[in-house]
Enzyme design. Structure first.
Site, PDB file in Angstrom:
ATOM      1  N   GLY A 183       1.739  -2.877  -1.732  1.00  7.16           N
ATOM      2  CA  GLY A 183       0.537  -2.763  -2.545  1.00  7.16           C
ATOM      3  C   GLY A 183       0.183  -1.320  -2.826  1.00  7.16           C
ATOM      4  N   SER A 184      -1.104  -1.053  -2.854  1.00 10.21           N
ATOM      5  CA  SER A 184      -1.565   0.268  -3.279  1.00 10.21           C
ATOM      6  C   SER A 184      -1.256   1.381  -2.301  1.00 10.21           C
ATOM      7  CB  SER A 184      -3.069   0.226  -3.556  1.00 10.21           C
ATOM      8  OG  SER A 184      -3.337  -0.561  -4.698  1.00 10.21           O
ATOM      9  N   THR A 185      -0.843   1.062  -1.071  1.00  9.34           N
ATOM     10  CA  THR A 185      -0.438   2.149  -0.170  1.00  9.34           C
ATOM     11  C   THR A 185       0.789   2.862  -0.720  1.00  9.34           C
ATOM     12  OG1 THR A 185       0.910   0.664   1.203  1.00  9.34           O
ATOM     13  CG2 THR A 185      -1.385   0.991   1.861  1.00  9.34           C
TER      14      THR A 185
END
Length: 490
Positions: free
Chosen positions: A215-217
């Site tokens: 995801g956004s990591t």
């Protein structure tokens, strides 16, 4: 009569010679294959005929051996078994070994030649030395904080020391007690069947053997690629990114969970996690640069060991532009272990340098004499030092005023990045909650811990799980424990 006696004596001599030749063949030529023949129980009897060496955390053994008085005499015991199972693995008379018990089996069982007082001594005497000790890099308070933070939810936590690669915590939940697999009784077989039959898969080491969409990591990687490639020269300049963003070559529109992402700067997009900005940045940076940066962080490395083997984190090298856009926000086919994302956060904290993660500090003989030590080793440079400085600033702002405020620690400098990864058919599954971070204590010259947390609690409502809400508080507790341990000198 004399002639018959001579013939009989000669025949007996031939028989004796044949016996000696056969004994030599069995004892020397075939000894190796016979030793390793599964039907030869002598090896197992010898193997379990003495106590196994211990695995050590913070100076204390977390393993032991119990004398049963039976043929396979010594059974493995574990202290706080579920807490340390992802570190130790199991050592079973029936089912073999796993994780550190497997990777360091020769030393723990006493068969490692380095344990012998003289070279080739054991080959001559056929003796076995006492099992050696494996001293880990794990810090008990950090491990305990990670385990308590997950609270039995499905997920994993990894904490590493950025400057050395030492693994301070390695937790996977739900866990199990490896002592249930020690011995040869019927209960061992029942435990094996039970543990392998549970849907929650407690024997799966989610920290190093399970990959997730990050995801956004993953925007940490995309931001590093865009800055190093010169696609972004000023993190505060507008990026000319529409919202919604139409994926190249398709009619599919990508949207955001927050407002204010249209033409947002890299800094704003990072702090508030704008998908549209980072999807377009990935496309603008280009496939080759994205693949190269991901590789420098550790993706697509199938040889990583800590010393247990680690599942490869992957970033596809064959993508069209629409797929590249989704991969650049940690979706599509991008997959990462929690260890990999801890390494990514550690690279930012360590000036872009990725240190080899390792779980063993040193190995020793039973009397404490050192057999081997694990030194700090640089795997690769993930980004330029200048880019690392910029990313540290942006990660700090995520915690100070963005989506990661739940990870803030009074008196410490903390940087982080939230992530909520979709998965399942039509993204119908409960999102995975991610948080990656680093922390620097007051007065410390550099960050002393980097953390990755993933929570995959399938029982949670879809709207109740997020990186900032579910994973950041766990990371905070782990970082606080690590900072306290560092202040105490270890």
């Amino acid at each position: 009569m004399t002639r018959c006696i001579r013939h009989a004596a000669a025949f007996c001599a031939l028989l004796l010679l044949a016996l000696l030749v056969n004994a030599t063949r069995v004892q020397v030529v075939q000894s190796g294959s016979l030793d390793h023949n599964p039907a030869n129980r002598r090896q197992a009897i010898v193997r379990f005929g003495q106590p196994r060496g211990d695995i050590v955390v913070d100076g204390r053994a977390i393993t032991g051996s119990k004398d049963t008085g039976e043929q396979l005499r010594y059974e493995r015991t574990y202290k706080n078994g579920p807490l340390y199972a992802p570190v130790t693995g199991f050592a079973s008379q029936v089912y073999g070994t796993s994780f550190l018990e497997e990777a360091e089996d020769d030393l723990l069982s006493g068969t490692d030649p380095m344990l012998a007082p003289l070279p080739l001594w054991n080959d001559v005497t056929r003796a076995r030395n006492p099992g050696g000790k494996v001293v880990t890099t794990i810090k008990a308070p950090v491990q305990q904080a990670a385990y308590a933070g997950l609270g039995g939810k499905r997920g994993a936590v990894v904490a590493v020391e950025p400057s050395t690669g030492k693994i301070l915590a390695l937790v996977s939940a739900p866990s199990y007690d490896p002592e249930r697999l020690s011995g040869t009784s019927r209960t061992v077989a029942d435990a094996w069947t039970e543990l392998n039959g549970w849907p929650s898969r407690p024997m799966l080491n989610r920290a190093i053997r399970q990959t997730y969409p990050p995801g956004s990591t993953f925007k940490v990687v995309t931001a590093a690629a865009a800055l190093d490639a010169g696609v972004v020269t000023d993190p505060d300049e507008p990026t000319r990114s529409p919202s919604p963003y139409t994926l190249p070559g398709t009619s599919t529109q990508l949207t955001n969970e927050v407002d204010g992402c249209t033409n947002a700067s890299l800094r704003t997009a990072f702090v508030w996690s704008c998908n549209t900005v980072f999807a377009k940045l990935g496309v603008d940076t280009g496939l080759s640069a994205m693949v190269e940066t991901a590789r420098n962080f550790g993706f697509n490395d199938r040889k990583l060991r800590i010393p247990s083997s680690v599942a490869a984190s992957t970033f596809d090298a064959s993508l069209d532009k629409a797929q590249l856009a989704l991969s650049s926000i940690g979706q599509y086919d991008t997959r990462a272990t929690p260890l990999q994302m801890a390494m990514a956060s550690a690279a930012v904290a360590n000036g872009g340098s990725v240190k080899a993660p390792h779980l063993v500090d040193r190995t020793t003989r039973a009397d404490g004499d050192v057999v081997d030590t694990t030194g700090t080793r640089t795997l690769r440079q993930a980004m330029t030092p200048g880019t690392a400085v910029r990313l540290r600033e942006m990660m700090r702002e995520v915690v100070e005023k963005g989506t990661g405020t739940n990870a803030a620690i009074p008196g410490a400098t903390v940087g982080g990045k939230t992530g909520t990864a979709q998965h399942g058919v039509d993204n119908a599954g409960t999102p995975y909650a991610w948080f990656v971070s680093w922390a620097q204590g007051a007065g410390d010259p550099e960050p002393s811990v980097a953390v990755a947390v993933v929570v995959e609690d399938a029982s949670a409502d879809r709207g109740d799980i997020s990186g900032g809400g579910s994973a950041a508080p766990i990371a905070k507790a782990v970082m606080e424990a690590a900072l306290r341990a560092a202040q105490l000198g270890g």
